[in-house]
Design a protein around this motif. Structure first.
Motif, PDB file in Angstrom:
ATOM      1  N   SER A 213     -41.652 -47.848  48.881  1.00 36.87           N
ATOM      2  CA  SER A 213     -41.335 -46.421  48.682  1.00 36.87           C
ATOM      3  C   SER A 213     -39.923 -46.042  49.107  1.00 36.87           C
ATOM      4  O   SER A 213     -39.615 -44.855  49.220  1.00 36.87           O
ATOM      5  N   SER A 214     -39.045 -46.996  49.356  1.00 38.51           N
ATOM      6  CA  SER A 214     -37.687 -46.629  49.783  1.00 38.51           C
ATOM      7  C   SER A 214     -36.725 -47.794  49.555  1.00 38.51           C
ATOM      8  O   SER A 214     -37.135 -48.954  49.466  1.00 38.51           O
ATOM      9  N   VAL A 215     -35.456 -47.412  49.507  1.00 35.85           N
ATOM     10  CA  VAL A 215     -34.346 -48.375  49.469  1.00 35.85           C
ATOM     11  C   VAL A 215     -33.363 -47.963  50.548  1.00 35.85           C
ATOM     12  O   VAL A 215     -32.879 -46.826  50.565  1.00 35.85           O
ATOM     13  N   SER A 216     -33.080 -48.855  51.482  1.00 36.69           N
ATOM     14  CA  SER A 216     -32.195 -48.563  52.616  1.00 36.69           C
ATOM     15  C   SER A 216     -31.036 -49.542  52.633  1.00 36.69           C
ATOM     16  O   SER A 216     -31.125 -50.664  52.095  1.00 36.69           O
ATOM     17  N   LEU A 217     -29.971 -49.108  53.306  1.00 37.78           N
ATOM     18  CA  LEU A 217     -28.783 -49.954  53.451  1.00 37.78           C
ATOM     19  C   LEU A 217     -28.368 -49.939  54.905  1.00 37.78           C
ATOM     20  O   LEU A 217     -28.157 -48.877  55.511  1.00 37.78           O
ATOM     21  N   PHE A 218     -28.267 -51.138  55.521  1.00 37.61           N
ATOM     22  CA  PHE A 218     -27.849 -51.275  56.900  1.00 37.61           C
ATOM     23  C   PHE A 218     -26.420 -51.822  56.940  1.00 37.61           C
ATOM     24  O   PHE A 218     -26.115 -52.818  56.263  1.00 37.61           O
ATOM     25  N   SER A 219     -25.574 -51.158  57.717  1.00 37.97           N
ATOM     26  CA  SER A 219     -24.190 -51.627  57.928  1.00 37.97           C
ATOM     27  C   SER A 219     -24.176 -52.474  59.186  1.00 37.97           C
ATOM     28  O   SER A 219     -24.276 -51.947  60.317  1.00 37.97           O
ATOM     29  N   LEU A 220     -24.091 -53.775  59.030  1.00 36.18           N
ATOM     30  CA  LEU A 220     -24.187 -54.695  60.160  1.00 36.18           C
ATOM     31  C   LEU A 220     -22.871 -54.879  60.886  1.00 36.18           C
ATOM     32  O   LEU A 220     -22.853 -55.469  61.973  1.00 36.18           O
ATOM     33  N   GLN A 228     -28.820 -46.305  56.239  1.00 32.64           N
ATOM     34  CA  GLN A 228     -28.606 -45.271  55.232  1.00 32.64           C
ATOM     35  C   GLN A 228     -29.686 -45.407  54.168  1.00 32.64           C
ATOM     36  O   GLN A 228     -29.870 -46.481  53.580  1.00 32.64           O
ATOM     37  N   THR A 229     -30.416 -44.329  53.914  1.00 28.82           N
ATOM     38  CA  THR A 229     -31.464 -44.346  52.893  1.00 28.82           C
ATOM     39  C   THR A 229     -30.836 -44.014  51.551  1.00 28.82           C
ATOM     40  O   THR A 229     -30.257 -42.935  51.355  1.00 28.82           O
ATOM     41  N   LEU A 230     -30.940 -44.951  50.614  1.00 31.93           N
ATOM     42  CA  LEU A 230     -30.334 -44.775  49.298  1.00 31.93           C
ATOM     43  C   LEU A 230     -31.275 -44.113  48.297  1.00 31.93           C
ATOM     44  O   LEU A 230     -30.823 -43.433  47.377  1.00 31.93           O
ATOM     45  N   ALA A 239     -39.796 -58.316  42.844  1.00 33.88           N
ATOM     46  CA  ALA A 239     -39.095 -57.476  41.860  1.00 33.88           C
ATOM     47  C   ALA A 239     -37.748 -57.015  42.401  1.00 33.88           C
ATOM     48  O   ALA A 239     -37.269 -55.937  42.074  1.00 33.88           O
ATOM     49  N   VAL A 240     -37.160 -57.816  43.278  1.00 35.06           N
ATOM     50  CA  VAL A 240     -35.872 -57.493  43.889  1.00 35.06           C
ATOM     51  C   VAL A 240     -34.917 -58.663  43.638  1.00 35.06           C
ATOM     52  O   VAL A 240     -35.309 -59.833  43.758  1.00 35.06           O
ATOM     53  N   ALA A 241     -33.656 -58.332  43.293  1.00 33.51           N
ATOM     54  CA  ALA A 241     -32.616 -59.363  43.066  1.00 33.51           C
ATOM     55  C   ALA A 241     -31.248 -58.750  43.342  1.00 33.51           C
ATOM     56  O   ALA A 241     -31.108 -57.524  43.506  1.00 33.51           O
ATOM     57  N   MET A 242     -30.241 -59.626  43.395  1.00 35.23           N
ATOM     58  CA  MET A 242     -28.847 -59.201  43.582  1.00 35.23           C
ATOM     59  C   MET A 242     -28.038 -59.663  42.371  1.00 35.23           C
ATOM     60  O   MET A 242     -28.168 -60.807  41.913  1.00 35.23           O
ATOM     61  N   SER A 243     -27.181 -58.765  41.869  1.00 33.69           N
ATOM     62  CA  SER A 243     -26.325 -59.127  40.732  1.00 33.69           C
ATOM     63  C   SER A 243     -25.081 -59.851  41.230  1.00 33.69           C
ATOM     64  O   SER A 243     -24.834 -59.942  42.439  1.00 33.69           O
ATOM     65  N   ASP A 244     -24.325 -60.375  40.274  1.00 33.25           N
ATOM     66  CA  ASP A 244     -23.096 -61.081  40.665  1.00 33.25           C
ATOM     67  C   ASP A 244     -22.036 -60.137  41.210  1.00 33.25           C
ATOM     68  O   ASP A 244     -21.058 -60.564  41.815  1.00 33.25           O
ATOM     69  N   ARG A 245     -22.206 -58.821  41.001  1.00 30.16           N
ATOM     70  CA  ARG A 245     -21.316 -57.830  41.593  1.00 30.16           C
ATOM     71  C   ARG A 245     -21.851 -57.306  42.916  1.00 30.16           C
ATOM     72  O   ARG A 245     -21.362 -56.318  43.439  1.00 30.16           O
ATOM     73  N   MET A 246     -22.894 -57.974  43.451  1.00 30.65           N
ATOM     74  CA  MET A 246     -23.520 -57.616  44.724  1.00 30.65           C
ATOM     75  C   MET A 246     -24.155 -56.241  44.687  1.00 30.65           C
ATOM     76  O   MET A 246     -24.158 -55.499  45.678  1.00 30.65           O
ATOM     77  N   ASP A 247     -24.680 -55.882  43.521  1.00 30.39           N
ATOM     78  CA  ASP A 247     -25.490 -54.676  43.416  1.00 30.39           C
ATOM     79  C   ASP A 247     -26.960 -55.068  43.546  1.00 30.39           C
ATOM     80  O   ASP A 247     -27.392 -56.126  43.064  1.00 30.39           O
ATOM     81  N   TYR A 259     -28.455 -50.433  42.455  1.00 25.83           N
ATOM     82  CA  TYR A 259     -28.006 -49.658  43.612  1.00 25.83           C
ATOM     83  C   TYR A 259     -26.694 -50.237  44.129  1.00 25.83           C
ATOM     84  O   TYR A 259     -26.527 -51.464  44.235  1.00 25.83           O
ATOM     85  N   GLU A 260     -25.803 -49.308  44.436  1.00 25.07           N
ATOM     86  CA  GLU A 260     -24.554 -49.676  45.102  1.00 25.07           C
ATOM     87  C   GLU A 260     -24.589 -49.108  46.515  1.00 25.07           C
ATOM     88  O   GLU A 260     -25.611 -48.536  46.942  1.00 25.07           O
ATOM     89  N   VAL A 261     -23.508 -49.211  47.248  1.00 23.75           N
ATOM     90  CA  VAL A 261     -23.509 -48.795  48.650  1.00 23.75           C
ATOM     91  C   VAL A 261     -23.643 -47.284  48.794  1.00 23.75           C
ATOM     92  O   VAL A 261     -24.065 -46.784  49.842  1.00 23.75           O
ATOM     93  N   ASP A 262     -23.280 -46.546  47.746  1.00 22.81           N
ATOM     94  CA  ASP A 262     -23.335 -45.097  47.841  1.00 22.81           C
ATOM     95  C   ASP A 262     -24.553 -44.507  47.141  1.00 22.81           C
ATOM     96  O   ASP A 262     -24.654 -43.292  46.977  1.00 22.81           O
ATOM     97  N   GLY A 263     -25.469 -45.338  46.691  1.00 16.87           N
ATOM     98  CA  GLY A 263     -26.683 -44.796  46.111  1.00 16.87           C
ATOM     99  C   GLY A 263     -27.056 -45.460  44.807  1.00 16.87           C
ATOM    100  O   GLY A 263     -26.569 -46.550  44.457  1.00 16.87           O
TER     101      GLY A 263
END
Length: 957
Positions: A213-220, A228-230, A239-247, A259-263
């Motif tokens: 139910s959520s997508v979050s981003l942690f700045s390590l 940050q909740t996106l 059902a989760v993966a990363m693209s070659d552009r790190m999205d 999803y990118e870092v800003d949402g």
């Protein structure tokens, strides 16, 4: 979704061990596959029995080992090092400690465990759960290689926590920390972590965390890590993966979200339950379950081109992994499906058959194909449109091929007059990219001129008001514009390109604007102006001679820029053109050449080309007809012949200025006066350029002699002969003219030995009168007066010479002979007296010598000759009758101090005479310079020099 075209850009690859299309997990792996990872050319699989197997490209088992006692839960192969990181359940004897542990295996170090199995070296074992990190179910696992051996491991749990381990795992230099996503909105227990993904931007490390139910981003990279909740939606496991552009990519039943870092970013509405989501070489991979059929479908999406690159039904997929450039699906029944992308040529052929050229173009551009391949697709598309007679669209495609497709291929298709607009467009683009040849420029300009499109011609030629570099061949553009009558355009191009010679050629040859051409030359730099005048000076002199001469004077003297004159004047003159460089442009106008050179030598006194200038002026001054100099322009003056120039054309083909005497009239008088004026200038130049103070003249003497002799310029010849001391040639000039008074006057001037003249000229003059054969008594008497005065010719020679002229009588030489006889008689009498005197002195010396040899000498002096005191012993007496005290003489004094100087002078004179006897050059110089050579010889004999000279014996005798 349904608007997207479907293509078969992928195909199932034969990867079976027997070469067939089907493959399966090797039978040696007995357990159920629980995890899978690809990397470094192998696929690692973990099973629920705790074993881990490594499969090669043929899906054969390289080797397997028992990693855990119970089951392997997660594993990941690292990319930078050949290391395998696993998480599994290990049996423990103590029930108080957790059985879940993390192990790190070094796959490069394999240790034997018996004869049948091998096992990689286990570098480290870590307990995942501790007192500070309570145990929970692990739902996701991700490893980030920061800078090996530093690893960052994220372990997602079903309670919403993420346990992180960072550091050198092998050495157990690690730090642990945990992260927590936001709790569920309904206040229930936290939702599990269904997916993780690392994102790196420079030094910033970020971690995506996904729950149902959520997508979050942690700045390590900040402490403590910032969350940050996106988004407030999530997805299920796998059902989760990363693209070659790190999205981050998550798959939900209604769509796929990025999803990118800003949402949230792009969203793609692909219906269906997403069982697996992956990313492969820019393609989005989705395994979608159809709830109605309970079957899965693998779709490969090309998001850039909005097409489905591949779609195929698949069974119950348990794992999705990418390795060896393939998409690998491991089924629940352990079968393996391997799917690979077709090569670009096959994909393009497929599209070309369907005439889908736009798709083909987008495909090659999106996959960053080489420019040549892209150009080939564009060419085929252009050919397709050309065949459909869509010429405008076809040309737009051909324009994109510029730089890769041979321009002639396109040009040949559009040479038809009906398609000249398209051809013009293509040629313009070709020039814009700097790839046009001379022929292309010619063709484009011809298109403009045929279309009468002056506006486009202006745009092409003037290039945005003349700003920017010229993108075409200058000479070709000028040639075409001139041929079409666009002279102003041709002039603009020539001026902008700095082709001054072409600019002037248009002005002079096409437009006849001579004044403008002169003004243009005046504004050029000295070197460039000199080059243009050399090339077009003949035309300018022909039409604007006075103005051209004025420009040349400014150019050669640099009058207009006095600030450039620094240092010595001679050094400055080396930097300006020489006037001799421009002589040839006056080939039809010698009068203006003379004017130009006259003005130049008035302005410049020390020109390096002074000699050549004077030579040219002399030829202009001395010639009978004012014609272009020919002799002075030849090197070495070879093969010169005396030219009869009156009434003929000169050797260079230009008519002379003389006219037939019968038709002269007033014009003939004017010509005669012009010749006289020019010759006066020539004589003045001969004298001013060779003053008495000068050792050498400022002109070529040989050339001047040839000119004066060729054109019978007597005054010039006389001056040159006199300066060269060729006195006999001077006399010859007067002889040829029968100018007797001139002859005598010349001999008076040049035959005076006191003024450095040649007295022998009188003898030549006397010989001339003796051979004349006419009565010249008056002149002979005058000549005899000077001969007698200078005594240059013996009387006997005078009589012999004059006796040859039958018109002369004895009365002419009577008085001269009488005076000479009287003089000779006196000389004879004086010589006799001298002889008697010398004989008496000689006799007296002989008697004195004899007396000294035979009789004793009595010394009667009573005083010392030196000190005049009374002479006492010891004393010294000399045979010259001088006596001295011994003390008054010097040491070893053997000569009389009184008589020694006189004796030494005699001896020195004797030695000098002996030396002179050996100096033959001195003897002959005196013989030549003397009026009477016999007297010189007699003097040598009288002094005993010649008679006592002996010839040294030859070697060997």
């Amino acid at each position: 979704m349904y608007q997207w075209r479907k293509f078969e850009f992928f195909e199932e690859k034969a990867a079976g061990r027997g070469g067939g299309s089907s493959a399966a997990v090797p039978a040696e792996i007995a357990g159920h596959v629980t995890c899978c990872s690809g990397g470094r050319g192998r696929v690692a699989v973990g099973c629920d029995d705790g074993t881990v197997g490594l499969l090669d490209r043929g899906f054969r088992l390289s080797y397997g080992f028992q990693a855990y006692a119970s089951s392997a839960l997660f594993l990941q192969q690292l990319k930078q090092k050949n290391v395998l990181v696993t998480v599994g359940d290990d049996d423990q004897s103590s029930s108080q400690s957790s059985a879940i542990c993390l192990k790190v295996f070094d796959l490069d170090k394999v240790q034997e465990e018996g004869s049948s199995t091998t096992s990689p070296f286990c570098v480290q074992i870590l307990r995942v759960f501790t007192d500070q990190f309570p145990q929970a179910k692990i739902t996701s696992f991700m490893v980030l290689e920061e800078a090996p051996p530093i690893l960052l491991i994220a372990i997602g749990l079903d309670n919403g926590f993420i346990y992180c381990i960072k550091g050198d795992i092998a050495r157990e230099r690690i730090t642990r920390f945990k992260l927590q996503v936001e709790a569920a909105s309904d206040g229930s227990t936290s939702l599990p972590i269904t997916g993780l993904g690392f994102r790196i931007e420079g030094q910033a490390h970020q971690l995506f965390a996904v729950t149902p139910s959520s997508v979050s981003l942690f700045s390590l990279h900040v402490q403590p890590p910032r969350r940050q909740t996106l988004d407030q939606i999530g997805c299920q496991t796998n059902a989760v993966a990363m693209s070659d552009r790190m999205d981050l990519i998550i798959g939900r039943p209604e769509a796929v979200y990025f999803y990118e870092v800003d949402g949230r970013g792009p969203c793609w509405a692909f219906d269906g339950e997403k069982k697996f989501v992956g990313w492969f070489r820019g393609y989005l991979l989705c395994i979608i379950d159809d709830q109605r059929t309970q079957k899965g479908t693998l779709n490969v999406y090309d998001l850039k081109n909005r097409l489905i690159a591949h779609s195929m039904p698949v069974g119950d997929v348990s794992h999705l992994v990418c390795e060896w450039g393939y998409i690998i699906l491991i089924m629940a029944d352990k079968k393996i499906l391997c799917i690979g992308e077709k090569d670009m040529e096959s994909k393009l052929d497929m599209l070309f058959k369907k005439n889908l050229y736009t798709v083909a173009i987008n495909l090659v551009q999106s996959q960053q194909a080489d420019p040549a391949s892209t150009a080939e697709v564009l060419r085929k598309y252009g050919d397709h449109l050309y065949g459909k007679q869509e010429y405008d669209e076809a040309m737009s495609q051909y324009i994109h091929t510029i730089g890769h497709l041979e321009p002639s291929y396109v040009i040949q298709k559009f040479l038809d007059a009906k398609r000249i607009y398209n051809l013009t467009n293509y040629l313009e683009k070709l020039h814009d990219r700097g790839l046009a040849s001379k022929d292309h420029t010619t063709l484009l300009l011809n298109c403009y001129t045929k279309l009468k499109d002056v506006e486009k011609l202006n745009d092409f030629i003037k290039d945005e008001d003349g700003i920017g570099e010229i993108k075409f061949d200058v000479e070709t553009a000028i040639r075409v514009c001139r041929a079409a009558g666009y002279h102003e355009h041709a002039m603009f191009v020539a001026k902008k390109a700095g082709r001054h010679e072409l600019y002037l050629k248009i002005l002079l040859e096409d437009l006849g604007r001579y004044d403008e051409a002169l003004q243009y030359i005046s504004g050029l730099e000295a070197n460039q102006a000199g080059l243009t005048v050399k090339e077009y000076g003949k035309i300018l002199v022909e039409h604007r001679p006075a103005e051209t001469v004025e420009i040349l004077l400014r150019l050669c003297t640099d009058v207009g820029d006095p600030t450039t004159r620094r240092g010595s004047n001679s050094m400055h003159l080396l930097t300006v053109p020489s006037p001799m460089d421009f002589v040839n442009i006056f080939v039809h106008s010698p009068q203006y050449l003379m004017e130009f050179l006259e003005n130049y030598i008035k302005a410049v006194k020390d020109s390096p080309a002074q000699t050549e200038i004077h030579d040219t002026l002399l030829e202009l001054y001395i010639s009978n007809d004012l014609s272009f100099p020919s002799i002075s322009r030849e090197n070495g003056f070879e093969n010169h012949s005396i030219k009869e120039t009156k009434g003929k054309e000169t050797a260079n083909g230009y008519k002379s200025g003389t006219r037939d005497k019968a038709n002269l009239g007033k014009e003939g008088t004017k010509i005669a006066k012009d010749i006289a004026d020019r010759r006066n200038k020539g004589l003045a130049l001969l004298k001013s350029a060779w003053t008495p103070e000068m050792e050498d003249p400022l002109y070529d003497v040989d050339l001047a002699l040839i000119l004066c002799n060729t054109h019978a310029f007597k005054d010039g010849l006389l001056f040159l002969y006199e300066k060269l001391k060729l006195y006999k040639e001077v006399i010859s000039c007067y002889k040829q003219a029968h100018d007797h008074q001139g002859l005598i006057a010349c001999c008076k001037k040049l035959g005076d030995s006191s003024q450095g003249g040649d007295p022998s000229l009188w003898g030549d003059l006397l010989k001339y009168f003796g051979e004349l054969g006419e009565d010249c008594s008056k002149e002979v008497k005058e000549v005899l007066t000077y001969i007698e005065k200078e005594d240059v010719v013996p009387p006997i020679v005078v009589l012999q010479t004059l006796s040859k002229n039958p018109c002369l009588t004895l009365s002419v030489v009577k008085d001269y002979i009488a005076r000479k006889l009287e003089q000779e008689s006196k000389l004879i009498e004086d010589d006799r007296k001298s002889i008697d005197k010398y004989q008496e002195e000689t006799e007296l010396m002989k008697r004195e010598i004899e007396d000294l040899k035979t009789n004793a000498k009595v010394f009667q002096l009573s005083k010392c000759t030196a000190c005049t005191f009374t002479l006492d012993l010891p004393a010294v007496h000399f045979m010259c009758m001088h006596s001295f005290h011994l003390r008054c003489l010097g040491d070893n004094e053997k000569e009389c101090p009184e008589c020694a100087p006189e004796y030494r002078s005699v001896m020195e004179a004797k030695q000098k005479l002996e030396q002179n006897a050996r100096d033959h050059d001195l003897f002959f110089r005196q013989l030549r310079s003397s009026k009477d050579g016999f007297s010189v010889i007699a003097e040598y004999f009288s002094k005993g020099i010649v008679s006592k000279t002996t010839v040294p014996p030859e070697n060997g005798r």
